[in-house]
Scaffold this motif. Structure first.
Motif, PDB file in Angstrom:
ATOM      1  N   ASN A 244       7.925  16.208 -61.723  1.00  0.00           N
ATOM      2  CA  ASN A 244       6.671  15.994 -61.264  1.00  0.00           C
ATOM      3  C   ASN A 244       6.645  16.309 -59.520  1.00  0.00           C
ATOM      4  O   ASN A 244       5.503  16.642 -58.588  1.00  0.00           O
ATOM      5  CB  ASN A 244       6.391  14.042 -60.491  1.00  0.00           C
ATOM      6  CG  ASN A 244       6.294  13.424 -61.998  1.00  0.00           C
ATOM      7  OD1 ASN A 244       5.846  14.377 -62.718  1.00  0.00           O
ATOM      8  ND2 ASN A 244       6.863  12.367 -62.187  1.00  0.00           N
ATOM      9  N   ILE A 245       6.893  17.508 -58.897  1.00  0.00           N
ATOM     10  CA  ILE A 245       6.447  18.462 -57.443  1.00  0.00           C
ATOM     11  C   ILE A 245       6.245  19.822 -57.827  1.00  0.00           C
ATOM     12  O   ILE A 245       5.891  19.799 -57.096  1.00  0.00           O
ATOM     13  CB  ILE A 245       7.964  18.196 -57.012  1.00  0.00           C
ATOM     14  CG1 ILE A 245       8.261  16.428 -56.188  1.00  0.00           C
ATOM     15  CG2 ILE A 245       7.832  18.958 -56.061  1.00  0.00           C
ATOM     16  CD1 ILE A 245       9.937  17.055 -55.630  1.00  0.00           C
ATOM     17  N   TYR A 246       6.623  20.394 -58.693  1.00  0.00           N
ATOM     18  CA  TYR A 246       6.248  20.953 -59.464  1.00  0.00           C
ATOM     19  C   TYR A 246       6.543  20.774 -61.426  1.00  0.00           C
ATOM     20  O   TYR A 246       8.303  21.634 -61.530  1.00  0.00           O
ATOM     21  CB  TYR A 246       7.516  22.576 -59.130  1.00  0.00           C
ATOM     22  CG  TYR A 246       6.494  24.005 -59.164  1.00  0.00           C
ATOM     23  CD1 TYR A 246       5.395  24.463 -59.130  1.00  0.00           C
ATOM     24  CD2 TYR A 246       7.781  24.707 -60.069  1.00  0.00           C
ATOM     25  CE1 TYR A 246       4.969  25.216 -59.018  1.00  0.00           C
ATOM     26  CE2 TYR A 246       6.860  26.105 -60.063  1.00  0.00           C
ATOM     27  CZ  TYR A 246       5.476  26.766 -59.858  1.00  0.00           C
ATOM     28  OH  TYR A 246       5.534  27.336 -60.181  1.00  0.00           O
ATOM     29  N   PRO A 247       5.975  21.887 -62.437  1.00  0.00           N
ATOM     30  CA  PRO A 247       6.057  21.284 -63.312  1.00  0.00           C
ATOM     31  C   PRO A 247       6.172  22.950 -64.397  1.00  0.00           C
ATOM     32  O   PRO A 247       5.387  23.606 -64.365  1.00  0.00           O
ATOM     33  CB  PRO A 247       4.338  21.443 -63.642  1.00  0.00           C
ATOM     34  CG  PRO A 247       3.463  21.842 -62.429  1.00  0.00           C
ATOM     35  CD  PRO A 247       4.050  22.140 -61.631  1.00  0.00           C
ATOM     36  N   HIS A 248       7.466  23.217 -64.222  1.00  0.00           N
ATOM     37  CA  HIS A 248       8.074  24.440 -64.534  1.00  0.00           C
ATOM     38  C   HIS A 248       8.918  24.159 -65.443  1.00  0.00           C
ATOM     39  O   HIS A 248       9.472  22.988 -65.302  1.00  0.00           O
ATOM     40  CB  HIS A 248       9.201  25.266 -63.482  1.00  0.00           C
ATOM     41  CG  HIS A 248       8.898  25.860 -63.978  1.00  0.00           C
ATOM     42  ND1 HIS A 248      10.672  26.371 -64.820  1.00  0.00           N
ATOM     43  CD2 HIS A 248       8.805  27.603 -63.433  1.00  0.00           C
ATOM     44  CE1 HIS A 248      10.517  28.001 -64.778  1.00  0.00           C
ATOM     45  NE2 HIS A 248       9.835  28.953 -64.514  1.00  0.00           N
ATOM     46  N   MET A 249       9.184  24.987 -66.729  1.00  0.00           N
ATOM     47  CA  MET A 249       9.637  25.027 -68.011  1.00  0.00           C
ATOM     48  C   MET A 249      11.263  23.682 -67.710  1.00  0.00           C
ATOM     49  O   MET A 249      11.875  23.217 -68.315  1.00  0.00           O
ATOM     50  CB  MET A 249      10.077  25.327 -68.445  1.00  0.00           C
ATOM     51  CG  MET A 249      10.304  26.817 -68.751  1.00  0.00           C
ATOM     52  SD  MET A 249      10.856  27.350 -69.955  1.00  0.00           S
ATOM     53  CE  MET A 249      12.050  28.788 -69.126  1.00  0.00           C
ATOM     54  N   ARG A 250      11.721  24.434 -66.359  1.00  0.00           N
ATOM     55  CA  ARG A 250      13.057  24.807 -65.909  1.00  0.00           C
ATOM     56  C   ARG A 250      13.392  22.791 -65.477  1.00  0.00           C
ATOM     57  O   ARG A 250      14.322  22.257 -64.946  1.00  0.00           O
ATOM     58  CB  ARG A 250      13.165  25.101 -64.895  1.00  0.00           C
ATOM     59  CG  ARG A 250      14.090  26.597 -65.805  1.00  0.00           C
ATOM     60  CD  ARG A 250      15.496  26.436 -67.057  1.00  0.00           C
ATOM     61  NE  ARG A 250      16.853  25.938 -66.089  1.00  0.00           N
ATOM     62  CZ  ARG A 250      16.730  25.504 -65.707  1.00  0.00           C
ATOM     63  NH1 ARG A 250      16.870  24.201 -65.975  1.00  0.00           N
ATOM     64  NH2 ARG A 250      18.329  25.523 -64.849  1.00  0.00           N
ATOM     65  N   CYS A 251      12.718  21.823 -64.638  1.00  0.00           N
ATOM     66  CA  CYS A 251      12.290  20.960 -64.007  1.00  0.00           C
ATOM     67  C   CYS A 251      12.113  19.916 -65.356  1.00  0.00           C
ATOM     68  O   CYS A 251      11.855  20.221 -66.483  1.00  0.00           O
ATOM     69  CB  CYS A 251      10.829  20.569 -63.211  1.00  0.00           C
ATOM     70  SG  CYS A 251      11.690  21.787 -61.927  1.00  0.00           S
ATOM     71  N   LYS A 252      12.597  19.028 -64.895  1.00  0.00           N
ATOM     72  CA  LYS A 252      12.639  17.585 -65.620  1.00  0.00           C
ATOM     73  C   LYS A 252      11.689  16.562 -65.494  1.00  0.00           C
ATOM     74  O   LYS A 252      11.726  16.047 -63.931  1.00  0.00           O
ATOM     75  CB  LYS A 252      13.933  17.643 -66.344  1.00  0.00           C
ATOM     76  CG  LYS A 252      14.507  17.882 -66.254  1.00  0.00           C
ATOM     77  CD  LYS A 252      16.396  17.866 -67.219  1.00  0.00           C
ATOM     78  CE  LYS A 252      17.500  18.641 -67.982  1.00  0.00           C
ATOM     79  NZ  LYS A 252      16.670  18.791 -69.002  1.00  0.00           N
ATOM     80  N   SER A 253      12.026  15.701 -66.211  1.00  0.00           N
ATOM     81  CA  SER A 253      10.535  14.520 -66.342  1.00  0.00           C
ATOM     82  C   SER A 253      11.326  13.268 -65.454  1.00  0.00           C
ATOM     83  O   SER A 253      12.798  12.917 -65.905  1.00  0.00           O
ATOM     84  CB  SER A 253       9.689  13.971 -67.599  1.00  0.00           C
ATOM     85  OG  SER A 253      10.659  13.683 -68.394  1.00  0.00           O
ATOM     86  N   ASP A 254      10.655  12.200 -65.263  1.00  0.00           N
ATOM     87  CA  ASP A 254      10.807  10.862 -64.780  1.00  0.00           C
ATOM     88  C   ASP A 254      11.565  10.250 -65.756  1.00  0.00           C
ATOM     89  O   ASP A 254      13.329   9.530 -65.499  1.00  0.00           O
ATOM     90  CB  ASP A 254      10.229  10.018 -64.026  1.00  0.00           C
ATOM     91  CG  ASP A 254      10.076  10.594 -62.428  1.00  0.00           C
ATOM     92  OD1 ASP A 254      10.193  11.392 -62.529  1.00  0.00           O
ATOM     93  OD2 ASP A 254       8.616   9.604 -62.708  1.00  0.00           O
TER      94      ASP A 254
END
Length: 386
Positions: A244-254
């Motif tokens: 939710n801060i930066y939508p990169h594939m390596r980031c995760k959802s809430d």
């Protein structure tokens, strides 16, 4: 903190600076994706030039060429030719960091086991972690602790007896997938978002039984959610960021973060310029702290830690080559992924105190800071591994 390190200007007054310094020195600090202790800026130019000349004949073999510099740096450190290896680790204040195995195939398993073990055999200041007490012992005795981990499981294929042997060697954290589909499940670069395979579900049960932490950092969303559903022990993400801060594939959802926290797990925030902010050349430690703040508000202070994953113990010319020739083979988009950009305020591991200083600046209490710096990792490690 060593004054040669990069000092990020948080505008702290003298009292706050003293508080940060004492907290950093007294805390048990764990970086669960510790690519250090070296970084390109900590390595003398003459060493970089020497290794570049030595490895130039391998330039047409991308995998060999990109892997040799890191190995060459370690070899120099092992014979005392690179004192920065120990100096950077001690200046960082980090008590425990992972020593990684490569589980891509049987050959890589054997080679990486030897590479990891020789560090424990050579450095009298570095001990192998098998239980949480080993980390406490290191802190109490001025030593450093190495936690044996792996970022992939594909080399195991479906052989759980090999996993048992690796546990006996010291493996205590296993990432289920690395970006793509494997025997266990779908990684974060897989469009199918297929989740765990039947074998993956069996593997979860075996990891729980043996006492190995389940890491979902490079897993796809459904694989992460499945791991949390099927595991009866805490699940972690050793190094990730907030979608939710930066939508990169390596980031995760809430949804993933909440599922991990509900297992009693911990989420480590990374310091990867390309994955946490839209402008990698203008990423600062404040952007890292933004991800930490978000997670503390979402899942609570007991479920947040640090897994920097950057900078690498590598050389600048090698990192450029890696981005151009290797990263695309690992599922990263063209131009994306590891290269020479750095988070301002964390250019070297000796600058790690900037994280503590930043948490002080943002109003965290002493207990909260100590949890985020390492006590949360220590707690989950003790629950799963003993």
């Amino acid at each position: 903190m060593n004054k040669d390190s990069e000092w990020f200007d948080f505008g702290l007054d003298k009292q706050a600076e003293e508080r940060a310094k004492m907290l950093h020195e007294n805390s048990t600090i764990i970086d669960l994706l510790f690519q250090g202790p070296l970084s390109p800026s900590a390595i003398p130019d003459e060493v970089s030039a020497e290794l570049k000349q030595a490895y130039e004949p391998y330039r047409n073999d991308p995998h060999t060429y990109s892997s040799l510099p890191r190995k060459g740096l370690l070899d120099k450190a092992l014979i005392g030719g690179l004192p920065q290896f120990k100096e950077e680790w001690y200046q960082s204040g980090i008590t425990a960091g992972n020593r990684q195995l490569s589980l891509t195939n049987h050959e890589s398993i054997i080679k990486s086991m030897a590479e990891v073990q020789v560090q424990f055999d050579t450095f009298d200041w570095l001990i192998k972690v098998k239980t949480a007490q080993d980390i406490r012992y290191a802190k109490e005795n001025g030593l450093k602790a190495g936690i044996i981990t792996s970022q992939e499981s594909v080399g195991l294929q479906t052989d759980l007896t090999l996993l048992d042997a690796l546990y006996d060697f010291g493996l205590r954290v296993l990432q289920l997938t690395y970006n793509r589909q494997d025997y266990v499940g779908a990684g974060c670069a897989e469009k199918s978002n297929a989740g765990l395979t039947n074998f993956g579900i069996d593997l979860i049960a075996h990891l729980n039984q043996r006492g190995i932490l389940i890491d979902t950092s490079h897993c796809g969303k459904q694989t992460t959610l499945d791991a949390c559903h099927y595991s009866n022990k805490p699940v972690i993400a050793s190094h990730t960021g907030v979608e939710n801060i930066y939508p990169h594939m390596r980031c995760k959802s809430d949804e993933e973060f909440k599922a991990i926290a509900e297992t009693g797990g911990v989420i480590g925030v990374f310091a990867m310029p390309w994955f946490i902010h839209e402008e990698p050349n203008h990423t600062t430690i404040d952007h890292v702290l933004d991800h930490i703040d978000y997670l503390v508000k979402l899942v609570g202070e007991d479920h947040v830690g640090i897994g920097t994953d950057w900078p690498m113990s590598d050389l600048t010319w090698s990192l450029v080559y890696f981005k151009e020739h290797i990263a695309p083979l690992l599922g990263f988009a063209s131009g994306d992924g590891p290269s020479t950009e750095l988070v301002k305020g964390l250019e070297k591991y000796s600058s790690f105190i900037n994280i503590t200083r930043g948490l002080v600046k943002r109003g965290y209490g002493d207990e909260q800071i100590q949890k985020i710096l390492g006590l949360n990792w220590l707690s989950v490690f003790e629950e799963v591994c003993g």
